[in-house]
Design a protein around this motif. Structure first.
Motif, PDB file in Angstrom:
ATOM      1  N   ARG A  86      41.779  34.964  38.005  1.00 18.49           N
ATOM      2  CA  ARG A  86      40.654  35.417  38.819  1.00 18.49           C
ATOM      3  C   ARG A  86      39.644  36.344  38.333  1.00 18.49           C
ATOM      4  O   ARG A  86      38.496  35.945  38.443  1.00 18.49           O
ATOM      5  N   VAL A  87      40.233  37.097  37.772  1.00 18.63           N
ATOM      6  CA  VAL A  87      39.386  38.396  37.236  1.00 18.63           C
ATOM      7  C   VAL A  87      38.709  38.012  35.984  1.00 18.63           C
ATOM      8  O   VAL A  87      37.406  38.100  35.822  1.00 18.63           O
ATOM      9  N   MET A  88      39.445  37.241  35.129  1.00 24.69           N
ATOM     10  CA  MET A  88      38.866  37.007  33.907  1.00 24.69           C
ATOM     11  C   MET A  88      37.619  36.012  33.836  1.00 24.69           C
ATOM     12  O   MET A  88      36.645  36.150  33.301  1.00 24.69           O
ATOM     13  N   PRO A  89      37.950  35.108  34.726  1.00 27.47           N
ATOM     14  CA  PRO A  89      36.534  34.087  34.763  1.00 27.47           C
ATOM     15  C   PRO A  89      35.284  34.779  35.543  1.00 27.47           C
ATOM     16  O   PRO A  89      34.190  34.514  35.253  1.00 27.47           O
ATOM     17  N   ALA A  90      35.643  35.847  36.229  1.00 27.98           N
ATOM     18  CA  ALA A  90      34.634  36.445  37.001  1.00 27.98           C
ATOM     19  C   ALA A  90      33.968  37.144  35.892  1.00 27.98           C
ATOM     20  O   ALA A  90      32.667  37.623  36.200  1.00 27.98           O
ATOM     21  N   VAL A  91      34.735  37.961  35.150  1.00 24.88           N
ATOM     22  CA  VAL A  91      34.063  38.541  34.052  1.00 24.88           C
ATOM     23  C   VAL A  91      33.120  37.918  33.154  1.00 24.88           C
ATOM     24  O   VAL A  91      32.074  38.456  32.577  1.00 24.88           O
ATOM     25  N   TRP A  92      33.771  36.695  32.678  1.00 22.89           N
ATOM     26  CA  TRP A  92      32.846  35.905  31.817  1.00 22.89           C
ATOM     27  C   TRP A  92      31.520  35.481  32.659  1.00 22.89           C
ATOM     28  O   TRP A  92      30.615  35.402  31.963  1.00 22.89           O
ATOM     29  N   LYS A  93      31.681  35.031  33.780  1.00 21.67           N
ATOM     30  CA  LYS A  93      30.461  34.747  34.568  1.00 21.67           C
ATOM     31  C   LYS A  93      29.553  35.918  34.696  1.00 21.67           C
ATOM     32  O   LYS A  93      28.132  35.732  34.421  1.00 21.67           O
ATOM     33  N   ALA A  94      29.865  37.113  34.783  1.00 21.92           N
ATOM     34  CA  ALA A  94      29.114  38.198  34.755  1.00 21.92           C
ATOM     35  C   ALA A  94      28.246  38.716  33.337  1.00 21.92           C
ATOM     36  O   ALA A  94      27.207  38.844  33.656  1.00 21.92           O
ATOM     37  N   GLU A  96      27.735  36.252  31.247  1.00 19.65           N
ATOM     38  CA  GLU A  96      26.793  35.254  31.063  1.00 19.65           C
ATOM     39  C   GLU A  96      25.447  35.369  32.192  1.00 19.65           C
ATOM     40  O   GLU A  96      24.242  35.309  31.626  1.00 19.65           O
ATOM     41  N   THR A  97      25.510  36.069  33.230  1.00 15.73           N
ATOM     42  CA  THR A  97      24.522  36.312  34.191  1.00 15.73           C
ATOM     43  C   THR A  97      23.780  37.742  33.661  1.00 15.73           C
ATOM     44  O   THR A  97      22.575  37.300  33.770  1.00 15.73           O
ATOM     45  N   ALA A  98      24.518  38.445  33.039  1.00 16.74           N
ATOM     46  CA  ALA A  98      23.722  39.619  32.594  1.00 16.74           C
ATOM     47  C   ALA A  98      22.889  39.212  31.187  1.00 16.74           C
ATOM     48  O   ALA A  98      21.664  39.961  31.129  1.00 16.74           O
ATOM     49  N   GLY A  99      23.380  38.456  30.212  1.00 17.55           N
ATOM     50  CA  GLY A  99      22.748  38.250  29.170  1.00 17.55           C
ATOM     51  C   GLY A  99      22.768  36.785  28.632  1.00 17.55           C
ATOM     52  O   GLY A  99      22.087  36.506  27.570  1.00 17.55           O
ATOM     53  N   GLY A 100      22.775  36.052  29.364  1.00 23.22           N
ATOM     54  CA  GLY A 100      22.864  34.600  28.988  1.00 23.22           C
ATOM     55  C   GLY A 100      23.780  34.017  28.088  1.00 23.22           C
ATOM     56  O   GLY A 100      24.587  34.974  27.469  1.00 23.22           O
ATOM     57  N   THR A 104      26.756  36.293  25.557  1.00 23.83           N
ATOM     58  CA  THR A 104      28.272  35.703  25.857  1.00 23.83           C
ATOM     59  C   THR A 104      28.617  35.254  24.302  1.00 23.83           C
ATOM     60  O   THR A 104      29.718  35.463  23.903  1.00 23.83           O
ATOM     61  N   GLU A 105      27.698  34.963  23.477  1.00 24.19           N
ATOM     62  CA  GLU A 105      28.030  34.547  22.093  1.00 24.19           C
ATOM     63  C   GLU A 105      28.286  35.681  21.243  1.00 24.19           C
ATOM     64  O   GLU A 105      29.041  36.015  20.461  1.00 24.19           O
ATOM     65  N   ALA A 106      27.561  36.947  21.501  1.00 24.94           N
ATOM     66  CA  ALA A 106      27.867  38.040  20.932  1.00 24.94           C
ATOM     67  C   ALA A 106      29.271  38.872  21.309  1.00 24.94           C
ATOM     68  O   ALA A 106      29.891  39.546  20.559  1.00 24.94           O
ATOM     69  N   VAL A 107      29.417  38.504  22.581  1.00 25.78           N
ATOM     70  CA  VAL A 107      30.937  39.237  22.961  1.00 25.78           C
ATOM     71  C   VAL A 107      32.049  38.483  22.381  1.00 25.78           C
ATOM     72  O   VAL A 107      32.912  38.821  21.747  1.00 25.78           O
ATOM     73  N   ILE A 108      31.920  36.916  22.111  1.00 25.40           N
ATOM     74  CA  ILE A 108      32.824  36.268  21.811  1.00 25.40           C
ATOM     75  C   ILE A 108      32.965  36.400  20.079  1.00 25.40           C
ATOM     76  O   ILE A 108      33.896  37.010  19.699  1.00 25.40           O
ATOM     77  N   ALA A 109      31.948  36.753  19.384  1.00 25.09           N
ATOM     78  CA  ALA A 109      31.773  37.262  17.976  1.00 25.09           C
ATOM     79  C   ALA A 109      32.730  38.662  17.794  1.00 25.09           C
ATOM     80  O   ALA A 109      33.422  38.657  16.777  1.00 25.09           O
ATOM     81  N   SER A 110      32.310  39.636  18.762  1.00 24.45           N
ATOM     82  CA  SER A 110      32.839  40.652  18.721  1.00 24.45           C
ATOM     83  C   SER A 110      34.260  41.117  19.018  1.00 24.45           C
ATOM     84  O   SER A 110      35.144  41.517  18.167  1.00 24.45           O
ATOM     85  N   SER A 173      34.406  29.627  27.490  1.00 26.42           N
ATOM     86  CA  SER A 173      33.768  30.552  26.471  1.00 26.42           C
ATOM     87  C   SER A 173      35.267  31.247  25.702  1.00 26.42           C
ATOM     88  O   SER A 173      34.877  31.120  24.460  1.00 26.42           O
ATOM     89  N   VAL A 174      35.903  31.512  26.271  1.00 26.50           N
ATOM     90  CA  VAL A 174      37.003  32.058  25.490  1.00 26.50           C
ATOM     91  C   VAL A 174      37.731  31.478  24.592  1.00 26.50           C
ATOM     92  O   VAL A 174      38.128  31.883  23.611  1.00 26.50           O
ATOM     93  N   CYS A 175      37.579  30.232  24.693  1.00 29.57           N
ATOM     94  CA  CYS A 175      38.344  29.241  23.937  1.00 29.57           C
ATOM     95  C   CYS A 175      37.732  29.271  22.412  1.00 29.57           C
ATOM     96  O   CYS A 175      38.489  29.098  21.152  1.00 29.57           O
ATOM     97  N   GLY A 176      36.175  29.768  22.243  1.00 30.07           N
ATOM     98  CA  GLY A 176      36.010  29.904  21.109  1.00 30.07           C
ATOM     99  C   GLY A 176      36.312  31.203  20.284  1.00 30.07           C
ATOM    100  O   GLY A 176      36.256  31.381  19.070  1.00 30.07           O
ATOM    101  N   ILE A 177      36.782  32.229  21.075  1.00 28.37           N
ATOM    102  CA  ILE A 177      37.345  33.450  20.501  1.00 28.37           C
ATOM    103  C   ILE A 177      38.680  32.995  19.491  1.00 28.37           C
ATOM    104  O   ILE A 177      38.582  33.484  18.315  1.00 28.37           O
ATOM    105  N   ASP A 178      39.353  32.088  19.693  1.00 27.15           N
ATOM    106  CA  ASP A 178      40.620  31.622  19.069  1.00 27.15           C
ATOM    107  C   ASP A 178      40.202  31.085  18.001  1.00 27.15           C
ATOM    108  O   ASP A 178      40.699  31.305  16.530  1.00 27.15           O
ATOM    109  N   GLN A 179      39.340  30.163  17.920  1.00 26.96           N
ATOM    110  CA  GLN A 179      39.082  29.275  16.701  1.00 26.96           C
ATOM    111  C   GLN A 179      38.026  30.429  15.806  1.00 26.96           C
ATOM    112  O   GLN A 179      38.440  30.304  14.674  1.00 26.96           O
TER     113      GLN A 179
END
Length: 212
Positions: A86-94, A96-100, A104-110, A173-179
């Motif tokens: 429950r927590v991790m999807p909420a983090v991803w939503k936050a 996206e809400t904060a920076g679109g 999200t892309e910057a977080v995935i890349a980092s 979104s998290v699936c992009g991290i693995d690839q």
């Protein structure tokens, strides 16, 4: 949610140990009301799974040394698996809400770069195919379930286990991290050939551009 490999009796011991000082077998016998043999067997299974650590305490007097048992961080994660989902999807939503999409892309890349750094220096080969084989061996040594297979004439990594499964959000979104992480480690783009979230048994990543 309990791990299916841990028995109900084993989970009872995990719950007794988490967040408490190390305990002896005698203390656990008193807390559970079961025999020494049963407690010892359950602890052995938990130690083998990595949920409990065993240390030897030597007494200052003439008393015999005895073992102490302590819950590991893995045990804490085991107990908190449902909450994490429950927590991790909420983090991803936050995020996206904060920076679109840009944030999200910057977080995935980092995150992908940080994970890649853990593996990159441990591979010795330069050829992408050989590096993929090295990576498979490294992941297996860490307990991951992976296979090397052939997809359309190209070597591919099939990941039967997924460390990100409890972090999925609505946009995946998290699936992009693995690839991205795998591509950074191998030093060559990897393409997702099969996708667990689309009904396949697992995710499979193949080298792009005809690398053999």
């Amino acid at each position: 949610m309990a791990d299916s490999s841990v028995s109900p009796a084993g989970m009872r011991l995990v719950k007794l140990l988490v967040g408490k000082p190390p305990m002896t077998i005698a203390q656990l016998m008193e807390a559970t009301g079961v025999t020494r043999t049963a407690v010892t067997e359950q602890l052995g299974e938990l130690v083998a799974c990595g949920y409990v650590e065993r240390t030897l305490e030597r007494l200052s007097g003439r008393g015999r040394p005895h073992h102490l048992y302590l819950a590991t961080d893995a045990a804490l994660l085991l107990l908190c698996a449902d909450i994490q989902r429950r927590v991790m999807p909420a983090v991803w939503k936050a995020i996206e809400t904060a920076g679109g999409a840009e944030l999200t892309e910057a977080v995935i890349a980092s995150v992908a770069e940080e994970l890649a750094e853990h593996y990159r220096g441990r591979l010795r080969e330069t050829c992408p195919v050989k590096r993929l084989r090295e990576m498979a061996s490294l992941l297996l040594s860490e307990g991951a379930l992976v296979d090397l297979v052939e997809v359309n004439g190209t070597v591919a990594l099939r990941k039967r286990s997924c460390p990100f499964i409890g972090m999925l959000d609505a946009n995946r979104s998290v699936c992009g991290i693995d690839q991205r992480m795998l591509s950074l480690v191998i030093g060559h783009p990897l393409q997702r050939a099969t996708y667990r979230q689309e009904g396949d048994p697992c995710c499979t990543f193949r080298l792009q551009n005809g690398q053999h």
